[in-house]
Design an enzyme around this catalytic site. Sequence first.
Site, mmCIF file in Angstrom:
data_model
loop_
_atom_site.group_PDB
_atom_site.id
_atom_site.type_symbol
_atom_site.label_atom_id
_atom_site.label_comp_id
_atom_site.label_asym_id
_atom_site.label_seq_id
_atom_site.Cartn_x
_atom_site.Cartn_y
_atom_site.Cartn_z
ATOM 1 N N HIS A 40 0.840 -1.202 0.000
ATOM 2 C CA HIS A 40 0.000 0.000 0.000
ATOM 3 C C HIS A 40 0.878 1.257 0.000
ATOM 4 C CE1 HIS A 40 -2.617 -2.999 2.256
ATOM 5 N NE2 HIS A 40 -3.408 -2.665 1.269
ATOM 6 N N GLY A 150 -2.598 -1.997 -7.245
ATOM 7 C CA GLY A 150 -1.478 -2.933 -7.279
ATOM 8 C C GLY A 150 -1.727 -4.070 -8.264
ATOM 9 N N LYS A 152 -0.767 -6.909 -7.778
ATOM 10 C CA LYS A 152 -1.091 -8.090 -6.962
ATOM 11 C C LYS A 152 -2.492 -8.569 -7.313
ATOM 12 C CE LYS A 152 -1.203 -10.595 -3.052
ATOM 13 N NZ LYS A 152 -2.424 -10.220 -2.375
HETATM 14 P P1 AMP Z 1 -6.332 -4.117 -0.365
HETATM 15 O O1 AMP Z 1 -6.206 -3.281 0.858
HETATM 16 O O2 AMP Z 1 -5.853 -5.514 -0.208
HETATM 17 O O3 AMP Z 1 -7.714 -4.016 -0.982
HETATM 18 O O4 AMP Z 1 -5.342 -3.479 -1.433
HETATM 19 C C1 AMP Z 1 -5.431 -2.117 -1.777
HETATM 20 C C2 AMP Z 1 -4.528 -1.865 -2.956
HETATM 21 O O5 AMP Z 1 -3.194 -2.225 -2.626
HETATM 22 C C3 AMP Z 1 -4.925 -2.709 -4.176
HETATM 23 O O6 AMP Z 1 -4.784 -1.923 -5.352
HETATM 24 C C4 AMP Z 1 -3.926 -3.833 -4.134
HETATM 25 O O7 AMP Z 1 -3.664 -4.403 -5.398
HETATM 26 C C5 AMP Z 1 -2.698 -3.111 -3.598
HETATM 27 N N1 AMP Z 1 -1.769 -4.088 -3.022
HETATM 28 C C6 AMP Z 1 -2.026 -5.050 -2.104
HETATM 29 N N2 AMP Z 1 -0.941 -5.807 -1.878
HETATM 30 C C7 AMP Z 1 0.037 -5.323 -2.679
HETATM 31 C C8 AMP Z 1 1.395 -5.683 -2.918
HETATM 32 N N3 AMP Z 1 1.986 -6.701 -2.300
HETATM 33 N N4 AMP Z 1 2.098 -4.961 -3.830
HETATM 34 C C9 AMP Z 1 1.515 -3.929 -4.494
HETATM 35 N N5 AMP Z 1 0.252 -3.543 -4.306
HETATM 36 C C10 AMP Z 1 -0.485 -4.226 -3.416
#
Ligand code: AMP
Length: 297
Positions: A40, A150, A152
């Site tokens: 993040h 991300g 990911k």
């Molecule tokens: P989340 O809080 O899991 O919904 O993720 C929020 C944002 O952070 C999304 O765009 C994810 O793809 C990104 N994100 C989560 N994990 C990673 C990671 N390891 N590397 C890069 N971006 C990430």
Amino acid sequence: MIMICRTKQQLREALENKRKQKPGLTTGFVPTMGYLHEGHASLIRRSVAECDLTVLSIFVNPLQFGPNEDFDRYPRDEQRDLALAEASGADIAFLPTVEEMYPTKPLTSITVDVVTDRLCGASRPGHFDGVGVVVSKLFNLVQPQRAYFGMKDAQQVAVIRRMTDDLDMPIKIVPCDIVREPDGLALSSRNVYLSAEERSQALVLSQSLAKAKSIGETAGKTVQGLIDEVSNHIRESQLADIDYVELLAYPNLTPLAPNQLLLETPGELLLAVAVKFGRTRLIDNRILSFSEVTIDV
Ligand code: AMP
């Protein structure tokens, strides 16, 4: 100091003030579900580097969780999140409650077809409809010029890109590289659920993805052949319970013929895996290309 907004009204007023102070400023937006980590933070830092104002949202969106998924136990730590967001340079954090976001159950749905046919779209029915609604609402509230996602969640990037194109939302979607632990495990808020043994066996995901390039470059290797080798490698970890291992054309996420030779498959391919370790479902992926053949566009 990071500004904290808990209601839509507070957010609108904060944005209006900033935009009055500096007309024409560019806004970058980073939507998250919190329990922030370096992945993040990398999105926030990229937005800070490219935009005048960076807005972060932290909202665990019930609409994108299935009935047997982990909405209730999703990890939360607001104080730690705000410290990390501030240290990464975010200007505004938007932390609404579920009631604030959804005073009434939305009757409007957003369905992005085709790119949601496979991968998490298939194994988590309704997930991307929930993502579509919340991201549309957040885009309307924040009105950013750029939004950072991300890789990911590679399918999420494809869905949001398609949604903004189809609906003429004037927002540039910026995909950002996956951030990994030094041993290769992709950072995820859900990694905290893993026991020490599961954490160590989960390394098989990044390891099998890292091997895929050289496996695919061997003569005669087909789409299904690569999927089988990666799946077998993952199955060597006793605790791994495979949800999917798929290879699709990227960025359209269209299927490939199973007997297609990889060295004759032009363009970029997405190799994506979802695997459960105990109750924890992890995803990871890699963009690969095997053929030297280029396609004219
Ligand atoms: P989340 O809080 O899991 O919904 O993720 C929020 C944002 O952070 C999304 O765009 C994810 O793809 C990104 N994100 C989560 N994990 C990673 C990671 N390891 N590397 C890069 N971006 C990430």
